[in-house]
Design a protein around this motif. Structure first.
Motif, PDB file in Angstrom:
ATOM      1  N   PHE A  58       1.287   5.434  -0.803  1.00 19.22           N
ATOM      2  CA  PHE A  58       0.340   6.481  -0.396  1.00 19.22           C
ATOM      3  C   PHE A  58      -0.695   6.774  -1.485  1.00 19.22           C
ATOM      4  O   PHE A  58      -1.782   7.254  -1.207  1.00 19.22           O
ATOM      5  CB  PHE A  58       1.095   7.766   0.010  1.00 19.22           C
ATOM      6  N   TYR A  59      -0.359   6.423  -2.729  1.00 20.33           N
ATOM      7  CA  TYR A  59      -1.278   6.721  -3.831  1.00 20.33           C
ATOM      8  C   TYR A  59      -2.140   5.519  -4.223  1.00 20.33           C
ATOM      9  O   TYR A  59      -2.987   5.620  -5.090  1.00 20.33           O
ATOM     10  CB  TYR A  59      -0.507   7.201  -5.059  1.00 20.33           C
ATOM     11  N   THR A  60      -1.925   4.354  -3.598  1.00 24.08           N
ATOM     12  CA  THR A  60      -2.684   3.160  -3.998  1.00 24.08           C
ATOM     13  C   THR A  60      -4.170   3.354  -3.724  1.00 24.08           C
ATOM     14  O   THR A  60      -4.547   3.675  -2.595  1.00 24.08           O
ATOM     15  CB  THR A  60      -2.205   1.942  -3.191  1.00 24.08           C
ATOM     16  N   PRO A  61      -5.026   3.169  -4.726  1.00 28.98           N
ATOM     17  CA  PRO A  61      -6.469   3.246  -4.435  1.00 28.98           C
ATOM     18  C   PRO A  61      -6.867   2.063  -3.562  1.00 28.98           C
ATOM     19  O   PRO A  61      -6.646   0.916  -3.934  1.00 28.98           O
ATOM     20  CB  PRO A  61      -7.120   3.146  -5.818  1.00 28.98           C
ATOM     21  N   THR A  62      -7.428   2.370  -2.408  1.00 31.56           N
ATOM     22  CA  THR A  62      -7.828   1.317  -1.467  1.00 31.56           C
ATOM     23  C   THR A  62      -9.322   1.405  -1.227  1.00 31.56           C
ATOM     24  O   THR A  62     -10.000   2.262  -1.812  1.00 31.56           O
ATOM     25  CB  THR A  62      -7.111   1.496  -0.130  1.00 31.56           C
ATOM     26  N   ILE A  73       0.856  -1.182   0.000  1.00 29.53           N
ATOM     27  CA  ILE A  73       0.000   0.000   0.000  1.00 29.53           C
ATOM     28  C   ILE A  73       0.890   1.230   0.000  1.00 29.53           C
ATOM     29  O   ILE A  73       1.429   1.611   1.039  1.00 29.53           O
ATOM     30  CB  ILE A  73      -0.933   0.013   1.214  1.00 29.53           C
ATOM     31  N   THR A  90     -10.131   4.728  -0.126  1.00 29.98           N
ATOM     32  CA  THR A  90     -10.274   5.654  -1.260  1.00 29.98           C
ATOM     33  C   THR A  90     -11.680   5.570  -1.845  1.00 29.98           C
ATOM     34  O   THR A  90     -12.334   6.590  -2.093  1.00 29.98           O
ATOM     35  CB  THR A  90      -9.273   5.280  -2.366  1.00 29.98           C
TER      36      THR A  90
END
Lengths: 186, 248
Positions: free
Chosen positions: B30-34, B28, B37
């Motif tokens: 900081f920009y990973t779409p989770t 993960i 998100t």
């Protein structure tokens, strides 16, 4: 709330136990490796919401609310004005009505006076005519009476003369006249 | 575990809070779409749907959606005006942003199988931290050193004032902590309790009671979802008032 919290704490502890067994961190909330990710997306989210609100939504809703307030105020003012107008119209109507009534009264009185005058004049004329006719009639009656008396006297004289002649006496004309006159007076 | 020994019950009340990448993978960044998100994005969409699409008619006589939007607007606007005063209204868009995000994230989080961003201390700490930093900076910018009078209680007798100042100072710095933990704690606790009861529903003889309890707690959580958003917002207004008018 208190029981809920303790239950939650219980649940959390249980989960922590599970997680420890599975080798994963206890509370996902305390998994610091996900913090940068959450904070990054939260920042984007807040900026997006802020832009939408400040650029579009809030000015629009504010304008709608202000417009509604203005409309309501205007409508109330218009209603007030119309009410005043209606009151004015009613007053004018009442005035017109009372004027018309007064006018009608005046016309009635005038007509009545005119008729009364005409009636008085006609009555007076008729009275005068009646009086004239009565006087004429009386005169004629008097004349008729006078002539009738005269005829009565003549007949009486003639009759008296004839009766006296038939009795064989020579009647004195003047004596007969005197006797008839005396009788007629009686 | 004792629960598993009872036969088939496996309760993982905290699993719902795990942050997972939306499109697979383990790492993960900081920009990973989770999933966080996704549900934050849904909160943004819900905000747009309610406050922008809902008010597109700009009607004098509002539609239902527009009524709700106006209600939300009026609710927060009046809160800011009443608590922070007229000069607090400059900050109305910021406070409205906080309120809309929290209330929609809370309500969306009540959808079964969903994820609640506001149950994470990282999120609420950022929200509370933003408020704390903004209010503190604003207090000093507006009032200069007079902002420190917030800690110097003039109405108290002189010998007491230093002690009170220490207490006030501590309470001031505890504000962001309580502000953030109150929100995350309430939401997390409620969701965890729901999951615990849901786990018990797997046992036939407890199931009716369990389902009743879930229903009752769900109703409570609906209330909590709104109340916590309200509390967070009104506390923000109170802190803003302290920054604008630091005199007791």
């Amino acid at each position: 709330m208190a029981t809920e919290s303790t239950e939650a704490a219980h649940g959390a502890a249980e989960a922590a136990g599970h997680a420890a067994a599975a080798g994963a961190p206890g509370m996902p909330q305390l998994d610091f490796s996900t913090f940068p990710n959450q904070i990054f997306w939260l920042a984007l989210t807040l900026i997006a919401i802020y832009l939408v609100l400040s650029r579009v939504a809030l000015p629009r809703i504010g304008a709608v609310l202000a417009e509604r307030k203005g409309t309501i105020t205007n409508d109330l003012a218009a209603a007030e004005e119309l009410k005043l107008k209606a009151e004015e119209a009613e007053q004018a109507y009442q005035k017109a009505l009372s004027d018309a009534r007064a006018e009608a009264q005046r016309i009635v009185a005038e007509t009545r006076a005119g008729i009364q005058k005409e009636l008085d004049a006609a009555t007076a004329k008729a009275n005068a005519e009646i009086a004239a006719r009565a006087a004429e009639s009386e005169k004629r009656i008097a004349e008729i009476r006078a002539s009738a008396m005269e005829s009565v006297a003549a007949v009486a004289r003639d009759t008296a003369g004839a009766i006296v002649g038939a009795l064989g006496a020579q009647a004195d004309a003047s004596a007969i006249e005197a006797a008839v006159a005396a009788r007629l007076k009686g | 575990m004792a629960t598993e020994a009872e036969g088939g019950i496996s309760i993982h009340p905290m699993d719902q809070f795990i942050i997972k990448p939306l499109f697979g993978g383990e790492h993960i960044a900081f920009y990973t779409p989770t999933n966080a998100t996704l549900w934050m994005a849904l909160a943004v969409l819900a905000t747009i749907g309610l406050l922008v699409v809902g008010t597109r008619g700009r009607a004098i006589v509002p539609s239902r959606m527009q009524s709700v939007a106006e209600l939300a607007y009026g609710f927060v606007y009046k809160m800011v005006e009443d608590v922070a005063g007229k000069d607090g209204l400059k900050f109305f868009p910021y406070i409205m942003t906080l309120f809309m995000f929290i209330v929609l994230a809370n309500f969306l989080g009540l959808i079964p199988m969903s994820f609640t961003p506001t149950s994470h201390i990282a999120v609420t700490a950022v929200l509370a931290g933003l408020v704390f930093v903004t209010v503190t900076v604003l207090g000093f910018v507006k009032n200069g050193a007079h902002f420190l009078e917030l800690f110097w209680v003039k109405s108290a007798p002189l010998p007491l004032r230093p002690i009170l100042a220490v207490i006030e100072l501590i309470s001031y710095f505890v504000r962001p902590v309580s502000h953030s933990i109150r929100l995350a704690g309430n939401i997390m606790a409620g969701h965890a309790v729901l999951k615990v009861f849901a786990g018990f529903a797997a046992v036939a003889w407890i199931a009716p009671a369990s389902i009743l309890a879930i229903t009752a707690i769900y109703a409570l959580e609906v209330l909590v979802a709104f109340i916590q958003a309200y509390v967070f917002t009104i506390l923000t207004c109170v802190y803003l008032k302290d920054a604008l008018h630091p005199h007791h």
